[in-house]
Scaffold this motif. Structure first.
Motif, PDB file in Angstrom:
ATOM      1  N   VAL A  35       0.852  -1.184   0.000  1.00 33.61           N
ATOM      2  CA  VAL A  35       0.000   0.000   0.000  1.00 33.61           C
ATOM      3  C   VAL A  35       0.889   1.235   0.000  1.00 33.61           C
ATOM      4  O   VAL A  35       1.645   1.462   0.953  1.00 33.61           O
ATOM      5  CB  VAL A  35      -0.929   0.038   1.233  1.00 33.61           C
ATOM      6  N   LEU A  36       0.835   2.004  -1.083  1.00 32.62           N
ATOM      7  CA  LEU A  36       1.631   3.234  -1.211  1.00 32.62           C
ATOM      8  C   LEU A  36       3.114   2.980  -0.933  1.00 32.62           C
ATOM      9  O   LEU A  36       3.779   3.754  -0.244  1.00 32.62           O
ATOM     10  CB  LEU A  36       1.095   4.312  -0.263  1.00 32.62           C
ATOM     11  N   GLY A  37       3.603   1.863  -1.438  1.00 30.37           N
ATOM     12  CA  GLY A  37       5.012   1.528  -1.272  1.00 30.37           C
ATOM     13  C   GLY A  37       5.349   0.795   0.009  1.00 30.37           C
ATOM     14  O   GLY A  37       6.492   0.378   0.205  1.00 30.37           O
ATOM     15  N   ILE A  38       4.369   0.641   0.906  1.00 23.29           N
ATOM     16  CA  ILE A  38       4.590  -0.070   2.184  1.00 23.29           C
ATOM     17  C   ILE A  38       4.201  -1.535   2.010  1.00 23.29           C
ATOM     18  O   ILE A  38       3.043  -1.837   1.700  1.00 23.29           O
ATOM     19  CB  ILE A  38       3.762   0.555   3.320  1.00 23.29           C
ATOM     20  N   ASN A  39       5.140  -2.436   2.187  1.00 25.90           N
ATOM     21  CA  ASN A  39       4.859  -3.870   2.079  1.00 25.90           C
ATOM     22  C   ASN A  39       4.320  -4.373   3.412  1.00 25.90           C
ATOM     23  O   ASN A  39       5.063  -4.627   4.353  1.00 25.90           O
ATOM     24  CB  ASN A  39       6.132  -4.625   1.694  1.00 25.90           C
ATOM     25  N   LEU A  40       3.006  -4.506   3.481  1.00 25.08           N
ATOM     26  CA  LEU A  40       2.368  -4.910   4.740  1.00 25.08           C
ATOM     27  C   LEU A  40       2.576  -6.382   5.056  1.00 25.08           C
ATOM     28  O   LEU A  40       2.356  -6.807   6.198  1.00 25.08           O
ATOM     29  CB  LEU A  40       0.865  -4.615   4.677  1.00 25.08           C
ATOM     30  N   SER A  41       2.981  -7.173   4.069  1.00 23.82           N
ATOM     31  CA  SER A  41       3.160  -8.608   4.287  1.00 23.82           C
ATOM     32  C   SER A  41       4.277  -8.909   5.279  1.00 23.82           C
ATOM     33  O   SER A  41       4.341 -10.005   5.838  1.00 23.82           O
ATOM     34  CB  SER A  41       3.455  -9.305   2.953  1.00 23.82           C
TER      35      SER A  41
END
Length: 303
Positions: A35-41
């Protein structure tokens, strides 16, 4: 099908695979949730939840403020659908830009599904924007606080989900509590205009359906947020453009906004930018936790 614009070393491409690739309902791999460059995984579920909710809270608070600011421009109230058209155009551009930053540019979700999602998106955002021409912002928030109930009904009808008495009771109590909190905190009295009430009610019905359809489609085909935004909002843009053209509503809106482009289009850009950031976190919540959980977290904080 490949759409490419070559210019020396730079190009933009959208790849649509064959039907067996794009339409397969048996995709088992789990892609990274970015999300917006943030890898939440990389984070656990609890951290993912707090990051997404924080994103929704920040961006939708700004989004709501700018939305009310736009309609405070004298003479703008009749042009809610044109604002939605501009908003969809910006969303499509933002989605295309973000799609170029990820490796997999394939369209996973079938085109027919996107046509349905686009229609529902046009309904919920267009009717919501238009309703502000008849209702003040506190009144709109009161109605949005009731969104949990139609989302639960949509989950039962569309996805075959089952909710127990505790779930239903919790949703009712939360909706009533949010309404009470909004009324107690607001310094402006609600304005219950009949036309505005009908518009916001229809918007909520479409909004309840779209969350469940998006959840089902994204989990079934493992689509990215940028894909969902690009295709649903670009198709929705065409719907609104055709509607405004057929009703002769495009010309007067363009003429009005051209008189003060900095305030109208400038506000519309900020409105769309914060909305795009917000919807990116909402789609992540839907994909990870489901539509009802996303709505609960979203409206529990924003309302």
């Amino acid at each position: 099908m490949d759409l490419k614009f070559n210019s020396s070393r730079k190009y933009i491409s959208i790849t649509v695979p064959s039907k067996t690739q794009a339409m397969s309902p048996h995709i088992k791999s789990i892609d990274d949730i970015v999300v917006l460059g943030i890898n939440l995984s990389r984070f656990n579920k609890l951290t993912q939840f707090f990051i997404c909710v924080a994103g929704v809270l920040v961006f939708y608070l700004i989004y709501g403020y700018i939305q009310e600011l736009i309609f405070s421009v004298e003479g703008f109230k009749p042009y809610g659908w044109y604002l939605t058209l501009v908003q969809f155009a910006f969303y499509s551009i933002f989605g295309l830009i973000e799609l170029q930053l990820i490796q997999d540019k394939r369209r996973r979700i079938p085109g027919k599904t996107y046509m349905i999602i686009a229609f529902l998106t046009v309904g919920t955002m267009g009717l919501s924007n238009t309703s502000l021409g008849y209702l003040n912002y506190p009144t709109q928030v009161i109605f949005k606080c009731c969104k949990l109930i139609p989302v639960m009904l949509g989950g039962v009808l569309i996805q075959g989900k089952h909710y127990n008495v505790a779930d239903v009771s919790a949703a009712l109590c939360m909706s009533l509590g949010l309404i009470w909190f909004t009324l107690a905190d607001s310094t402006v009295a609600p304005n219950f205009n009949l036309t505005g009430v009908i518009l916001i009610s229809l918007a909520l019905c479409a909004d309840a359906v779209i969350g469940n359809v998006q959840e089902k489609a994204m989990k079934l085909h493992n689509a990215s947020n940028s894909e969902m935004v690009l295709y649903s909002y670009s198709i929705g843009f065409v719907y609104i453009l055709l509607g405004l053209t057929c009703t002769s509503g495009l010309g007067p809106a363009v003429t009005f906004c051209s008189k003060d482009p900095v305030r109208t289009y400038g506000y519309a850009f900020l409105f769309s930018l914060t909305g795009y950031f917000g919807i990116s976190f909402v789609l992540a919540l839907i994909k990870i936790f489901g539509a009802l959980f996303a709505v609960t977290g979203m409206y529990g904080l924003v309302c």
